[in-house]
Scaffold this motif. Structure first.
Motif, mmCIF file in Angstrom:
data_model
loop_
_atom_site.group_PDB
_atom_site.id
_atom_site.type_symbol
_atom_site.label_atom_id
_atom_site.label_comp_id
_atom_site.label_asym_id
_atom_site.label_seq_id
_atom_site.Cartn_x
_atom_site.Cartn_y
_atom_site.Cartn_z
ATOM 1 N N TRP A 1 -2.431 16.914 3.385
ATOM 2 C CA TRP A 1 -1.052 16.923 2.898
ATOM 3 C C TRP A 1 -0.167 16.143 3.869
ATOM 4 O O TRP A 1 -0.658 15.518 4.795
ATOM 5 C CB TRP A 1 -0.543 18.356 2.721
ATOM 6 C CG TRP A 1 -0.801 19.255 3.885
ATOM 7 C CD1 TRP A 1 -0.050 19.382 5.023
ATOM 8 C CD2 TRP A 1 -1.904 20.150 4.027
ATOM 9 N NE1 TRP A 1 -0.614 20.297 5.866
ATOM 10 C CE2 TRP A 1 -1.747 20.798 5.287
ATOM 11 C CE3 TRP A 1 -3.006 20.478 3.238
ATOM 12 C CZ2 TRP A 1 -2.655 21.738 5.762
ATOM 13 C CZ3 TRP A 1 -3.907 21.421 3.705
ATOM 14 C CH2 TRP A 1 -3.725 22.043 4.939
ATOM 15 N N HIS A 2 1.145 16.169 3.616
ATOM 16 C CA HIS A 2 2.131 15.394 4.381
ATOM 17 C C HIS A 2 1.818 13.900 4.313
ATOM 18 O O HIS A 2 1.833 13.191 5.314
ATOM 19 C CB HIS A 2 2.183 15.847 5.844
ATOM 20 C CG HIS A 2 2.720 17.226 6.021
ATOM 21 N ND1 HIS A 2 2.693 17.895 7.221
ATOM 22 C CD2 HIS A 2 3.296 18.086 5.140
ATOM 23 C CE1 HIS A 2 3.227 19.106 7.083
ATOM 24 N NE2 HIS A 2 3.603 19.230 5.816
ATOM 25 N N PHE A 3 1.520 13.446 3.087
ATOM 26 C CA PHE A 3 1.256 12.020 2.922
ATOM 27 C C PHE A 3 2.510 11.204 3.213
ATOM 28 O O PHE A 3 3.579 11.498 2.672
ATOM 29 C CB PHE A 3 0.805 11.701 1.493
ATOM 30 C CG PHE A 3 -0.530 12.268 1.136
ATOM 31 C CD1 PHE A 3 -1.634 11.994 1.909
ATOM 32 C CD2 PHE A 3 -0.667 13.079 0.027
ATOM 33 C CE1 PHE A 3 -2.871 12.514 1.582
ATOM 34 C CE2 PHE A 3 -1.894 13.606 -0.314
ATOM 35 C CZ PHE A 3 -3.003 13.329 0.471
ATOM 36 N N PRO A 4 2.407 10.180 4.041
ATOM 37 C CA PRO A 4 3.560 9.289 4.247
ATOM 38 C C PRO A 4 3.769 8.418 3.012
ATOM 39 O O PRO A 4 2.848 8.205 2.219
ATOM 40 C CB PRO A 4 3.136 8.449 5.447
ATOM 41 C CG PRO A 4 1.644 8.445 5.380
ATOM 42 C CD PRO A 4 1.242 9.777 4.825
ATOM 43 N N SER A 5 4.963 7.911 2.856
ATOM 44 C CA SER A 5 5.257 7.027 1.732
ATOM 45 C C SER A 5 4.528 5.692 1.928
ATOM 46 O O SER A 5 4.540 5.114 3.016
ATOM 47 C CB SER A 5 6.756 6.780 1.628
ATOM 48 O OG SER A 5 7.019 5.779 0.659
ATOM 49 N N THR A 6 3.881 5.226 0.874
ATOM 50 C CA THR A 6 3.199 3.924 0.945
ATOM 51 C C THR A 6 3.862 2.904 0.016
ATOM 52 O O THR A 6 3.292 1.860 -0.242
ATOM 53 C CB THR A 6 1.717 4.076 0.550
ATOM 54 O OG1 THR A 6 1.645 4.657 -0.759
ATOM 55 C CG2 THR A 6 0.968 4.941 1.542
ATOM 56 N N VAL B 1 -0.836 -3.330 0.465
ATOM 57 C CA VAL B 1 -2.178 -2.942 0.045
ATOM 58 C C VAL B 1 -2.523 -1.602 0.689
ATOM 59 O O VAL B 1 -2.202 -1.360 1.850
ATOM 60 C CB VAL B 1 -3.235 -3.990 0.479
ATOM 61 C CG1 VAL B 1 -4.636 -3.527 0.107
ATOM 62 C CG2 VAL B 1 -2.963 -5.339 -0.161
ATOM 63 N N VAL B 2 -3.191 -0.737 -0.085
ATOM 64 C CA VAL B 2 -3.728 0.520 0.442
ATOM 65 C C VAL B 2 -5.241 0.493 0.242
ATOM 66 O O VAL B 2 -5.722 0.217 -0.863
ATOM 67 C CB VAL B 2 -3.118 1.742 -0.267
ATOM 68 C CG1 VAL B 2 -3.808 3.026 0.194
ATOM 69 C CG2 VAL B 2 -1.617 1.821 -0.004
ATOM 70 N N PRO C 1 -1.047 -1.770 -4.911
ATOM 71 C CA PRO C 1 -2.433 -2.199 -5.102
ATOM 72 C C PRO C 1 -3.379 -1.431 -4.180
ATOM 73 O O PRO C 1 -3.173 -1.396 -2.963
ATOM 74 C CB PRO C 1 -2.401 -3.686 -4.742
ATOM 75 C CG PRO C 1 -0.990 -4.103 -4.938
ATOM 76 C CD PRO C 1 -0.155 -2.909 -4.593
ATOM 77 N N CYS C 2 -4.392 -0.794 -4.753
ATOM 78 C CA CYS C 2 -5.367 -0.019 -3.983
ATOM 79 C C CYS C 2 -6.736 -0.686 -4.044
ATOM 80 O O CYS C 2 -7.149 -1.180 -5.092
ATOM 81 C CB CYS C 2 -5.474 1.407 -4.524
ATOM 82 S SG CYS C 2 -4.051 2.454 -4.140
ATOM 83 N N ILE C 3 -7.422 -0.663 -2.915
ATOM 84 C CA ILE C 3 -8.792 -1.154 -2.819
ATOM 85 C C ILE C 3 -9.667 0.020 -2.405
ATOM 86 O O ILE C 3 -9.344 0.737 -1.448
ATOM 87 C CB ILE C 3 -8.928 -2.268 -1.770
ATOM 88 C CG1 ILE C 3 -7.975 -3.422 -2.064
ATOM 89 C CG2 ILE C 3 -10.372 -2.773 -1.703
ATOM 90 C CD1 ILE C 3 -7.944 -4.471 -0.959
ATOM 91 N N ARG D 1 -7.338 -1.704 -7.780
ATOM 92 C CA ARG D 1 -7.160 -3.119 -8.084
ATOM 93 C C ARG D 1 -8.450 -3.892 -7.817
ATOM 94 O O ARG D 1 -8.717 -4.907 -8.462
ATOM 95 C CB ARG D 1 -6.018 -3.677 -7.230
ATOM 96 C CG ARG D 1 -5.644 -5.129 -7.529
ATOM 97 C CD ARG D 1 -4.937 -5.264 -8.867
ATOM 98 N NE ARG D 1 -3.691 -4.507 -8.900
ATOM 99 C CZ ARG D 1 -2.507 -4.963 -8.479
ATOM 100 N NH1 ARG D 1 -2.426 -6.182 -7.976
ATOM 101 N NH2 ARG D 1 -1.426 -4.204 -8.562
ATOM 102 N N ALA D 2 -9.223 -3.428 -6.831
ATOM 103 C CA ALA D 2 -10.488 -4.090 -6.478
ATOM 104 C C ALA D 2 -11.350 -3.101 -5.709
ATOM 105 O O ALA D 2 -10.885 -2.044 -5.279
ATOM 106 C CB ALA D 2 -10.224 -5.335 -5.642
ATOM 107 N N ILE D 3 -12.619 -3.464 -5.531
ATOM 108 C CA ILE D 3 -13.560 -2.653 -4.758
ATOM 109 C C ILE D 3 -14.181 -3.537 -3.686
ATOM 110 O O ILE D 3 -14.628 -4.652 -3.978
ATOM 111 C CB ILE D 3 -14.658 -2.056 -5.655
ATOM 112 C CG1 ILE D 3 -14.039 -1.049 -6.630
ATOM 113 C CG2 ILE D 3 -15.750 -1.382 -4.813
ATOM 114 C CD1 ILE D 3 -15.021 -0.489 -7.646
ATOM 115 N N ALA D 4 -14.165 -3.051 -2.451
ATOM 116 C CA ALA D 4 -14.835 -3.730 -1.338
ATOM 117 C C ALA D 4 -16.137 -2.984 -1.081
ATOM 118 O O ALA D 4 -16.127 -1.873 -0.544
ATOM 119 C CB ALA D 4 -13.950 -3.730 -0.102
#
Length: 365
Positions: free
Chosen positions: A69-74, A79-80, A102-104, A133-136
């Motif tokens: 919890w306590h996620f910071p704002s992104t 990119v995340v 956009p999340c990877i 958005r994509a996968i690495a």
């Protein structure tokens, strides 16, 4: 650029450090937990860009499910990057944040689904990767796996890269007599230690002059050693678990490295062995083997679980000392291609493709 990872593993931290050195990247890394009993690395001070999120985890067999919890704002991030889909924290981020930023997803090859309720849960959690958005993918095998599962998404191959400088220093002349074979990892069935012990026993009983050096958590080793003849045990040394700082010393003692895992999504010890100038012999169930080993040159692959095949490969090196010498040189050459700086450059290229933003990173180049 924001990374969410499970815990501060040394090899990921090497990559993050290289990314942080790029002046045009504002890097933040969040870990879901500070440490894990299965990976007892010594705790080191975090860098200013690294943070531990408050939370806890629940264990279900070999799986661990985190809730933080306590996620910071992104919302200000370009990119995340999320590492590990089998936890509630990543699921929340994927289903809530992926629509805004956009999340990877960055992960190893998925293992086969379990049966019953757990299998259904795995399938449901894996389905959330469609929001990325994509996968690495970590390695070629993982890339092929994700391309099959998510054919409509961009899939990039970004393996693990770690700092190998300590492994490449003060290397001995190889091979020595007797030839020392090294295994580094947990002494468990998934790592194929029983396969290696049976193959090594075959070598000793056939009259070959060789030693086996085992490094890692003891786990199932006492039971595995009980069935070995005294002559084989006499040529075997168990050095116990070693911290990352001590590992180069043990890699320098070896002439060959073997990772016979039944399954290994990647296997960072392969990077370390190559950095140490060792010929590397892997089962074809090791992800890193398909990207870092060129069979017949800097090592070899053998069919997963095949004791006879592993014994034959080992015998070919013991019978041809020059093969060890040439493979050692080619491993050192390969090590120059798998530095954290090279990994950071791959990430910069992916960020550019997804955001369209040019990143001039002179330190990496």
């Amino acid at each position: 650029m924001v990374f969410y990872s499970i815990l501060p593993s040394p090899y990921q931290r090497d990559l993050f450090f290289e990314l942080s050195r790029c002046a045009e990247i504002d890097l933040t890394v969040y870990y879901l937990e500070p440490a894990c009993a299965d990976s007892p690395w010594p705790e080191k001070p975090l860098q200013p860009y690294e943070h531990i999120l408050p939370g806890f985890h629940l264990a279900w067999g070999l799986s661990r499910f985190h809730l933080n919890w306590h996620f910071p704002s992104t919302t200000q991030a370009d990119v995340v990057v999320l590492n590990g889909y089998m936890n509630l924290t990543t699921q929340l981020l994927l289903r809530l944040q992926a629509k805004k930023v956009p999340c990877i997803f960055w992960g190893e090859k998925m293992v086969g689904s379990s049966e019953g309720i757990k299998g259904k849960l795995q399938k449901y959690l894996a389905d959330s990767l469609k929001y990325c958005r994509a996968i690495a993918a970590i390695g070629t095998k993982a890339q092929q796996d994700y391309q099959q599962r998510f054919p409509d998404q961009p899939i990039f191959n970004i393996p693990y890269y770690c700092d190998l400088k300590a492994f490449s220093q003060n290397l001995p002349q190889r091979p020595r007599n007797p030839v020392t074979i090294l295994f580094c990892g947990q002494m468990i069935g998934r790592k194929g230690v029983d396969i290696l012990l049976q193959a090594f026993n075959h070598l000793i009983q056939s009259g070959y002059n060789a030693r086996l050096l085992l490094v890692g958590r003891e786990a199932e080793l006492p039971q595995l050693l009980e069935i070995l003849p005294e002559k084989t045990l006499h040529n075997l040394e168990y050095a116990g678990f070693q911290s990352p700082e001590n590992l180069p010393e043990f890699f320098r003692k070896a002439d060959l490295f073997v990772l016979p895992s039944r399954y290994d999504g990647w296997g960072v010890v392969v990077n370390q062995a190559i950095g140490s100038g060792l010929p590397v012999i892997c089962s074809d169930g090791v992800g890193a083997g398909h990207d870092l080993i060129k069979p017949g040159e800097n090592g070899d692959l053998f069919p997963n679980g095949n004791v006879e095949a592993l014994a034959e490969v080992l015998m070919s090196y013991l019978q041809q000392p020059d093969k060890i010498k040439s493979a050692s040189l080619l491993s050192l050459k390969k090590a120059k291609e798998i530095s954290p700086a090279m990994g950071a450059q791959k990430w910069v290229e992916v960020f550019h493709k997804l955001t369209g933003k040019e990143i001039q990173c002179s330190i990496i180049k």
